[in-house]
Design a protein around this motif. Structure first.
Motif, PDB file in Angstrom:
ATOM      1  N   HIS A 127       5.320   8.834  -0.741  1.00  0.00           N
ATOM      2  CA  HIS A 127       4.468   7.754  -0.166  1.00  0.00           C
ATOM      3  C   HIS A 127       4.102   7.999   1.032  1.00  0.00           C
ATOM      4  CE1 HIS A 127       5.466   5.818  -3.635  1.00  0.00           C
ATOM      5  NE2 HIS A 127       6.619   5.499  -3.733  1.00  0.00           N
ATOM      6  N   THR A 128       3.131   7.243   1.474  1.00  0.00           N
ATOM      7  CA  THR A 128       2.821   7.511   2.866  1.00  0.00           C
ATOM      8  C   THR A 128       2.343   6.381   3.872  1.00  0.00           C
ATOM      9  OG1 THR A 128       1.228   8.755   4.515  1.00  0.00           O
ATOM     10  CG2 THR A 128       0.427   8.135   2.296  1.00  0.00           C
TER      11      THR A 128
ATOM     12  N   GLN B 271      -6.974   6.168  -1.061  1.00  0.00           N
ATOM     13  CA  GLN B 271      -6.156   5.972  -2.085  1.00  0.00           C
ATOM     14  C   GLN B 271      -6.619   4.645  -2.752  1.00  0.00           C
ATOM     15  OE1 GLN B 271      -2.641   7.334  -2.278  1.00  0.00           O
ATOM     16  NE2 GLN B 271      -3.180   8.866  -0.928  1.00  0.00           N
TER      17      GLN B 271
ATOM     18  N   MET C 185       0.808  -1.238  -0.103  1.00  0.00           N
ATOM     19  CA  MET C 185       0.073  -0.033  -0.060  1.00  0.00           C
ATOM     20  C   MET C 185       0.993   1.348   0.065  1.00  0.00           C
ATOM     21  SD  MET C 185      -3.389  -0.737   2.083  1.00  0.00           S
ATOM     22  CE  MET C 185      -2.639  -1.410   3.654  1.00  0.00           C
ATOM     23  N   TYR C 186       2.030   1.102   0.737  1.00  0.00           N
ATOM     24  CA  TYR C 186       2.896   2.338   0.743  1.00  0.00           C
ATOM     25  C   TYR C 186       3.419   2.731  -0.570  1.00  0.00           C
ATOM     26  CZ  TYR C 186       7.036   4.720   1.957  1.00  0.00           C
ATOM     27  OH  TYR C 186       8.114   5.618   2.084  1.00  0.00           O
TER      28      TYR C 186
ATOM     29  N   PHE D 229      -4.853   1.586  -5.009  1.00  0.00           N
ATOM     30  CA  PHE D 229      -3.583   0.836  -5.057  1.00  0.00           C
ATOM     31  C   PHE D 229      -3.276   0.100  -6.267  1.00  0.00           C
ATOM     32  CE2 PHE D 229      -4.854   1.352  -0.635  1.00  0.00           C
ATOM     33  CZ  PHE D 229      -4.148   2.305  -0.154  1.00  0.00           C
TER      34      PHE D 229
ATOM     35  N   LEU E 215      -4.333   7.073   3.582  1.00  0.00           N
ATOM     36  CA  LEU E 215      -4.282   5.747   3.040  1.00  0.00           C
ATOM     37  C   LEU E 215      -5.940   5.170   2.856  1.00  0.00           C
ATOM     38  CD1 LEU E 215      -1.571   3.494   4.528  1.00  0.00           C
ATOM     39  CD2 LEU E 215      -1.547   4.530   2.297  1.00  0.00           C
TER      40      LEU E 215
ATOM     41  N   ASP F 140       0.933  10.712  -0.733  1.00  0.00           N
ATOM     42  CA  ASP F 140       0.450  11.719   0.333  1.00  0.00           C
ATOM     43  C   ASP F 140       0.166  13.044  -0.707  1.00  0.00           C
ATOM     44  OD1 ASP F 140      -0.422  13.518   2.058  1.00  0.00           O
ATOM     45  OD2 ASP F 140       1.141  12.736   3.627  1.00  0.00           O
TER      46      ASP F 140
ATOM     47  N   MET G 178      -9.463   0.918   3.887  1.00  0.00           N
ATOM     48  CA  MET G 178      -8.340   1.161   2.796  1.00  0.00           C
ATOM     49  C   MET G 178      -8.508   0.529   1.522  1.00  0.00           C
ATOM     50  SD  MET G 178      -5.023   1.308   5.344  1.00  0.00           S
ATOM     51  CE  MET G 178      -4.926   2.189   6.690  1.00  0.00           C
TER      52      MET G 178
ATOM     53  N   SER H  19       0.911   4.481  -2.866  1.00  0.00           N
ATOM     54  CA  SER H  19       0.221   5.812  -2.297  1.00  0.00           C
ATOM     55  C   SER H  19       1.071   6.754  -2.538  1.00  0.00           C
ATOM     56  CB  SER H  19      -0.102   5.587  -0.691  1.00  0.00           C
ATOM     57  OG  SER H  19       1.562   5.751  -0.210  1.00  0.00           O
TER      58      SER H  19
END
Lengths: 484, 510
Positions: B201-202, B211, B189-190, B213, B208, B195, B277, B193
């Motif tokens: 990335h976050t 977002q 996910m990071y 993915f 999240l 921000d 998420m 993603s």
């Protein structure tokens, strides 16, 4: 003849001076003053460390581009010297107990090997690289056989020597082929020449040969057979040295060769290293499960960790610069973190070995009663090796996972997950021995001060990096070495 | 305000500080160890109460009492904590139950004694649990999530009974297996993603939530990773096999905390991470999760009928109760998720109480086999027997007690699942879940019959070591007993908190 930049090589010069001084002074030391050797060695290492501090932030090149000092090599040199300090602390007491009269030779060889490691971090030329590699290995052969009266130690040295020499020959052959293709021994020039040349089976073959040589140094499967026997037979501080400094030196060389010389050929070596890393971590972990000797357990665990360190190199095939940089940083961070946690574990082994020289895992039964502090430190090192947060080992794994996920090779990450679970089992089984079994002999072991310092240094790094992992971010080595 | 920013930090880290103090105390200072543990968990409890007092019930859907500081700049992980109406009840449950465990252990401690390690580990565990429910950054969440493993391992392995080492390592390996796959999901996910504030990335759990993915297939992989981590922790059938062993062999307070709080980390993970998420994937997974939940309910209940050991019986009953919680979550509705959070709190209190009782009974009888203890406990130990009857009846879901609302609301929600879910299927789940409640009532009543009723067994009749409820037990249990009654009569105490937060979450699915 270009002028030599003496400042750039000052740490190496100081180390060379120290090793000669140790050899000479030892000749005149009476038997009961042999312990001075360790003090002298430690002073030499600290002197080199001091010289290294004056070079922070510099970028220098000397010996016609063979020797480069940049943030990458600085980082590794700091690591090697820090490891040297800890290994000397570990050795001091060990040698006084058993190998009193040959201390001078021991420290001479140890410093020579570290000198080779220091050169390795700066070697940007195949020749220099090879000389450095041999400089690390040859004294180590002798060190492994240092317990002269024990046949296991002799066996350790012989195995190490034979396989080591064979792999050197293989690597040298690969280097000669590369020289033939690229018409240069300079890594950067090789990189440029190979990029221009494109796909070539000859290049692929020689890359494989060179990587095989490094595979031996970092004890990757299938070049790992020497490691458990050698670690077990060698004096424990030497085993610690081999599993940390020697391995890190191998990786320092591997990273430079892989990204500087063969940076354009990632598709040639990437998949191969991915498979190698899977085999290494799996075999290391699975075989570690059945060990009864703590040094052999740590040997197999160090093989498994070599697999984790290789994994980022396995994911770069055909990837862009960002992923390459990320993989590079992951591998590098893993080496740094691994060095301290493994060194700490070996320091505890030295401490426990004072009473129980056979280094059996069952010697750890009831350690929490005998030496609560020692047991707690060992538990931290083991959990860190297992990758449990918030200890340093977790962040190392975290970055490796990250590189695998970001590059889209999730299957590698999944294999590593399974391996981590296996790893936890045997690390924790040692922890269980320490905390859940009664001690056969409840008397305290007594840990001498140098060992306490050695363990404390490793422990502080493992915990501090665990809580504030950004520590390593203050060095930005990836950017300088791989200016992709 | 300073207090609002740091109150959660105090609640999470006061126990850790206490553990540090205890570790530094010299050997043999048992009284000081116990006092430090009481103070540390007491500070955490007070911080929890302050958090409740400062909590704005007007906007329970918002993260409150937040703190957001830099931590690992290189990957953008932050020290970001906060609570909303879903997290706060669980945080309160954590600090209360741990405090009661420490209180109980002031007088009653399992063998081998070793108070220093025991209390330090409980406090370390509390930091991990409280941190999990307050973390708003995935990396921080993961660190806290894993932090509970080591102390729980040692609590079971050192102070447990029977096959304690086997059970402890099984617990550790199982959970680690799931949680590392969960970590892979977090990383996936990071890296997908962005921000909007920084363009990087976050790991921020709030960011999240909004977002995308990548392809559905990729998102399914992520969901699978998260599912493995959470479902093993809950645990859902077929990942439950670690639970009866761990519960059965853990020391009393270990079981209390394991059942009362650790299991909730799994369901909380679904609610806080998986659902918001990956809402679209959640809709596709929900029927399967619902099926596993129903199997857990029935399987848990059937297993309970077969148990001879009182602790293993309560352990299997947890599988069933957590099945109701998961069924509520799987409906993806306002009602269902409210039921889930309520069920988590109620199960924490009731099953915590039951494990306390099982431990105290074992303390006196030195056996956990139901047919050896009973019959006739109500005559031998009238107060203890009565409390057991009360808790068991609460657990089987009698209206008016806490266990009722979670189950009935979950079944109610299953009759009207969220848009996109098959109503007939979920109604079938509801019917099967209803069968589960009958079985639950069956085994609990049968347990009471075998333990409580009848004449006292001869071998216990004149045993002077078997005494009725002691003062320390009164002190540790009365808050739980009051809670069982209070939540049963006035469920809005929890639902008031959860309402806003849950409707915000349910908004993802309507």
């Amino acid at each position: 003849m270009p002028a030599i930049d003496y400042h750039a090589v000052a740490p190496e010069l100081i180390l060379s001076g120290a090793l000669i001084a140790v050899l000479c002074v030892d000749l005149f030391l009476p038997e009961k003053r042999k312990a001075w050797n360790s003090t002298l060695t430690a002073l030499g290492v600290l002197g080199a460390l001091g010289a290294l501090f004056t070079l922070v932030g510099e970028r220098r090149t000397t010996f016609g581009g063979m020797f480069v000092l940049d943030s990458f090599s600085l980082l590794f040199k700091f690591l090697f010297l820090a490891v040297a300090v800890v290994v000397v602390l570990m050795s001091a007491d060990y040698l006084n107990d058993s190998l009193r009269s040959s201390q001078g030779e021991f420290y001479f060889l140890l410093l020579s090997s570290f000198l080779g490691a220091m050169l390795m971090a700066s070697a940007r030329d195949l020749l220099m690289l090879f000389v450095a590699l041999e400089m690390v290995s040859v004294p180590a052969f002798l060190l492994a056989g240092f317990r002269k009266t024990d046949p296991r130690s002799t066996e350790a040295a012989l195995k190490f020597f034979l396989i080591g020499v064979l792999s050197s020959a293989v690597m040298l052959f690969g280097m000669s082929l590369i020289y033939g293709v690229a018409q240069s021994t300079n890594l950067a020039e090789i990189g440029a020449a190979l990029k221009a040349r494109g796909d070539d089976p000859l290049v692929t073959a020689s890359i494989m040969l060179i990587l095989a040589g490094f595979g031996f140094k970092v004890s990757a499967v299938p070049f790992h057979f020497w490691a458990p026997d050698t670690y077990e037979g060698a004096p424990v501080p030497v085993a610690a040295f081999l599993s940390v400094a020697s391995k890190a030196a191998g990786f320092a060389g591997l990273l430079q060769v892989a990204f500087l010389a063969f940076g354009g050929q990632t598709t040639a070596w990437g998949p191969g290293l991915a498979i190698l890393s899977v085999a290494t971590m799996t075999i290391g972990n699975v075989v570690a499960l059945t060990q009864t000797n703590i040094v052999r357990l740590l040997a197999y665990s160090s093989i498994a960790h070599a697999g984790y360190m290789l994994m980022p190199l396995g994911v770069v095939a055909g990837q862009g610069a960002a992923i390459q940089r990320q993989a590079f940083a992951a591998s590098l961070t893993y080496i740094l973190v691994y060095s301290f946690m493994n060194l700490g574990a070996f320091a505890v082994v030295v401490a426990v070995g004072r009473k129980r020289p056979w280094n059996l895992i069952s010697d750890y039964e009831g350690l929490s009663e005998r030496e609560p502090g020692l047991a707690l430190a060992m538990l931290f090192f083991l959990l860190s090796l297992a990758g449990i947060p918030p200890l340093a080992g977790f962040w190392a794994k975290f970055l490796v996972f990250g590189a695998a996920i970001d590059s889209g090779t999730a299957w590698l990450a999944a294999v590593m997950v399974l391996n981590s679970v296996v790893g936890l089992y045997y690390y924790l089984s040692v922890g269980a021995k320490m905390y859940l079994r009664p001690a056969e002999d409840p008397s305290p072991i007594g840990v001498p001060v140098p060992l306490v310092v050695a363990i404390a240094v490793a422990l502080i790094v493992v915990v501090a990096v665990g809580v504030f992992p950004d520590f390593f971010n203050h060095f930005a080595p990836g950017a300088t070495l791989i200016a992709l | 305000m300073m207090l609002d920013e740091w109150v959660l930090t105090v609640a999470v880290f006061a126990p850790l500080a206490g553990a540090g103090v205890i570790a530094a105390l010299p050997k043999g200072r048992e009284a000081a160890v116990k006092m430090s543990a009481l103070v540390a968990s007491g500070v955490a409890l007070v911080a929890g109460v302050i958090a409740l007092a400062r909590f704005d019930f007007g906007s329970t859907g918002e993260m409150q009492l937040g703190i957001d500081k830099g931590w690992i700049d290189s990957i953008g992980a932050r020290y970001h904590m906060g609570v909303d109406g879903i997290a706060l009840p669980l945080l309160l449950l954590t600090v209360l139950l741990t405090f009661l465990c420490v209180l109980y252990s002031q007088r009653i401690m399992p063998k081998p004694h070793k108070p220093k390690g025991f209390f330090a580990l409980i406090l370390l565990l509390e930091t991990g649990m409280a941190g999990t429910f307050t973390a708003l950054d995935l990396v921080l969440f993961f660190v806290f999530w894993e932090l509970v493993l080591v102390p729980m391992y040692f609590l079971i392995a050192v102070w447990g009974s029977e096959r304690k080492e086997y059970s402890a390592i099984k617990f550790f390996l199982y959970t680690l297996f799931g949680s590392v796959f969960m970590l892979l999901g977090f990383l996936a996910m990071y890296f997908r993603s962005v921000d909007p504030a920084t363009g990087k990335h976050t790991f921020d759990m709030l960011v999240l939530q909004h977002q995308a993915f990548g392809s559905p297939a990729f998102e399914h992989m992520i969901f699978l990773g998260l599912f493995l981590g959470f479902a093993i922790k809950v645990p859902m059938w077929p990942f439950h096999t670690w639970l009866p062993d761990a519960h059965g062999d853990a020391p009393t307070v270990g079981s209390v905390l394991l059942a009362g709080i650790l299991l909730k980390m799994g369901t909380y993970g679904f609610i806080r991470i998986a659902l918001p998420m990956l809402p679209e994937r959640a809709v596709e997974w929900a029927p399967y999760i619902g099926a596993l939940a129903v199997i857990s309910i029935l399987y848990g209940a059937l297993n309970c009928l077969a148990q001879k050991d009182i602790k293993r019986l309560i352990a299997f009953s947890s599988v069933g109760h957590m099945g109701f919680v998961m069924l509520g979550i799987a409906t993806l509705t306002d009602v269902g998720i409210n039921a889930a959070v309520f069920g988590m709190v109620a199960h924490g209190i009731i099953t915590g109480m039951l494990f306390f009782l099982a431990g105290s009974v074992y303390e006196r009888y030195h056996t956990r086999v139901i047919d050896d203890i009973g019959p006739g406990m109500l005559l031998k130990l009238p107060r203890m027997g009565a409390i057991l009857a009360f808790s068991a009846i609460a657990s089987l879901g009698l209206p008016g007690l806490a266990g009722f609302w979670g189950e009935v609301l979950a079944l109610l929600a299953a009759f009207n699942p969220a848009r996109g879910l098959s109503s007939p299927l979920f109604r079938a789940y509801a019917v099967l879940g209803g069968v589960g409640t009958i079985l639950t009532a069956g085994y609990f009543l049968w347990l009471l019959q075998r333990l409580n009723l009848g004449q006292v067994r001869e071998r216990w009749a004149n045993d002077p070591h078997i005494d009725d409820v002691r003062p320390v037990e009164v002190a540790a249990w009365s808050p739980l007993l009051v809670g069982i009654l209070a939540l049963g009569v006035y469920p809005r105490a929890v639902l008031e908190m959860t309402g806003g937060a849950v409707s915000k979450l349910a908004g993802f699915f309507s």
